[in-house]
Design a protein around this motif. Structure first.
Motif, PDB file in Angstrom:
ATOM      1  N   UNK A 192      -1.343  79.850 -24.989  1.00  0.00           N
ATOM      2  CA  UNK A 192      -1.124  80.642 -26.204  1.00  0.00           C
ATOM      3  C   UNK A 192      -2.293  80.489 -27.195  1.00  0.00           C
ATOM      4  N   UNK A 193      -2.858  79.295 -27.252  1.00  0.00           N
ATOM      5  CA  UNK A 193      -4.016  79.099 -28.135  1.00  0.00           C
ATOM      6  C   UNK A 193      -5.211  79.904 -27.623  1.00  0.00           C
ATOM      7  N   UNK A 194      -5.369  79.948 -26.307  1.00  0.00           N
ATOM      8  CA  UNK A 194      -6.448  80.768 -25.730  1.00  0.00           C
ATOM      9  C   UNK A 194      -6.274  82.238 -26.080  1.00  0.00           C
ATOM     10  N   UNK A 195      -5.023  82.701 -26.096  1.00  0.00           N
ATOM     11  CA  UNK A 195      -4.749  84.093 -26.465  1.00  0.00           C
ATOM     12  C   UNK A 195      -5.178  84.338 -27.924  1.00  0.00           C
ATOM     13  N   UNK A 196      -4.820  83.395 -28.790  1.00  0.00           N
ATOM     14  CA  UNK A 196      -5.162  83.535 -30.218  1.00  0.00           C
ATOM     15  C   UNK A 196      -6.681  83.548 -30.411  1.00  0.00           C
ATOM     16  N   UNK A 197      -7.363  82.665 -29.691  1.00  0.00           N
ATOM     17  CA  UNK A 197      -8.819  82.588 -29.814  1.00  0.00           C
ATOM     18  C   UNK A 197      -9.479  83.874 -29.307  1.00  0.00           C
ATOM     19  N   UNK A 198      -8.950  84.391 -28.190  1.00  0.00           N
ATOM     20  CA  UNK A 198      -9.498  85.633 -27.627  1.00  0.00           C
ATOM     21  C   UNK A 198      -9.317  86.805 -28.586  1.00  0.00           C
ATOM     22  N   UNK A 199      -8.132  86.883 -29.204  1.00  0.00           N
ATOM     23  CA  UNK A 199      -7.850  87.975 -30.143  1.00  0.00           C
ATOM     24  C   UNK A 199      -8.781  87.885 -31.356  1.00  0.00           C
ATOM     25  N   UNK A 200      -8.985  86.671 -31.861  1.00  0.00           N
ATOM     26  CA  UNK A 200      -9.845  86.481 -33.041  1.00  0.00           C
ATOM     27  C   UNK A 200     -11.288  86.874 -32.717  1.00  0.00           C
ATOM     28  N   UNK A 201     -11.752  86.463 -31.547  1.00  0.00           N
ATOM     29  CA  UNK A 201     -13.131  86.801 -31.154  1.00  0.00           C
ATOM     30  C   UNK A 201     -13.310  88.307 -30.988  1.00  0.00           C
TER      31      UNK A 201
END
Ligand code: IPD
Length: 265
Positions: free
Chosen positions: A7-16
């Motif tokens: 889930x953190x990877x998803x958040x990081x991907x969305x932010x990038x």
């Protein structure tokens, strides 16, 4: 190696992803600044576009989660336990003026508790991220709040209530007290980054009133996971509800809360 949850990877991907569009739009703002025509409209549409990107990325990965969005408001999901709290551009006034200090802020709440946060500053490609129990990071570096123990050596960040915002008289009282006791006060213009700076030990603390949940949700997780403390002016954990926040390193948080409470009267 840092082990991050999916889930953190998803958040990081969305932010990038939103950040890439923002860098392009920021370049346009800098050009528009010269002509002064239509900058506000352009920035509003950049904000909406970024929010759409983030929402689409997060929904794709976790379709049932709800949202609290700066632009779109509350959006209920089938999963009543989880809610994303999103500010697509925190530091909109900076963005509008061509000042390169602004960030994407994405927090995740589970059963009313903040469990993960991502603050991404696209211009410097700085990705602050944290997850409950797993620490806070800036890109690959583990973060720790500063170790300064004395208010007189500390630098604090804050938000100044602008035209039309309530609480200006109270803010002057707070500022008067804080400037007499500390080494300096900074107004950067993005609450999400103010909190990220406290987590990174760049500032010893940060306080503000009248702040919205999407400005601070992600940053709260960063500060706590970096070993700092976050509360409202009563020392309680109701920051999202009251809109009042005091964040600081573990050495100075209670001193800062007392100083501000005394100043507010
Ligand atoms: C603002 C920024 C600013 C803070 C204001 C916020 P926005 O958020 O976080 O630092 O002082 O209170 O409203 O409007 O740029 O998303």
């Amino acid at each position: 190696m840092i082990v991050r949850s999916p889930v953190l990877n998803v958040m990081m991907g969305a932010a990038r992803k939103a950040g890439r569009g923002m860098v392009r739009d920021f370049g346009e703002v800098e050009k528009l600044q010269v002509s002064m025509k239509g900058t506000s409209d352009f920035v509003s549409s950049a904000d909406l576009k970024a929010e759409k990107t983030i929402r689409a990325e997060l929904s794709k990965a976790r379709p049932a989660f709800g949202f609290l969005l700066e632009e779109g408001g509350e959006v209920g999901g089938d999963d009543k336990s989880h809610r994303w709290i999103v500010d697509p551009i925190d530091g909109t006034t900076n963005f509008l003026h061509g000042i390169p200090q602004f960030a994407v802020s994405i927090g995740l709440e589970r059963d009313g508790e903040l469990i993960a946060g991502v603050v991404y500053e696209p211009i410097s490609d700085s990705l602050f991220h944290a997850e409950k129990g797993a620490g806070a990071y800036l890109n690959e570096w583990r973060l720790r709040v500063s170790a300064r123990r004395k208010l007189e050596e500390s630098v604090l960040a804050t938000g100044i209530p602008h035209r039309g915002r309530p609480g200006q008289d109270v803010f002057i009282k707070e500022l008067t007290a804080v400037m007499q006791e500390t080494a300096g006060v900074r107004r950067f213009g993005s609450a999400a980054l103010d909190l990220a700076y406290v987590a990174a030990g760049r500032c010893e603390g940060y306080w503000e009133s009248g702040i919205k949940p999407w400005d601070i949700a992600a940053g709260i997780v960063l500060v706590k996971e970096a070993g700092g403390y976050v509360s409202d002016f009563d020392g309680k954990g109701d920051m999202l509800a009251t809109g009042d926040i005091v964040a600081a390193n573990d050495q100075l948080h209670s001193k800062l809360v007392s100083l501000l409470r005394k100043a507010r009267g």
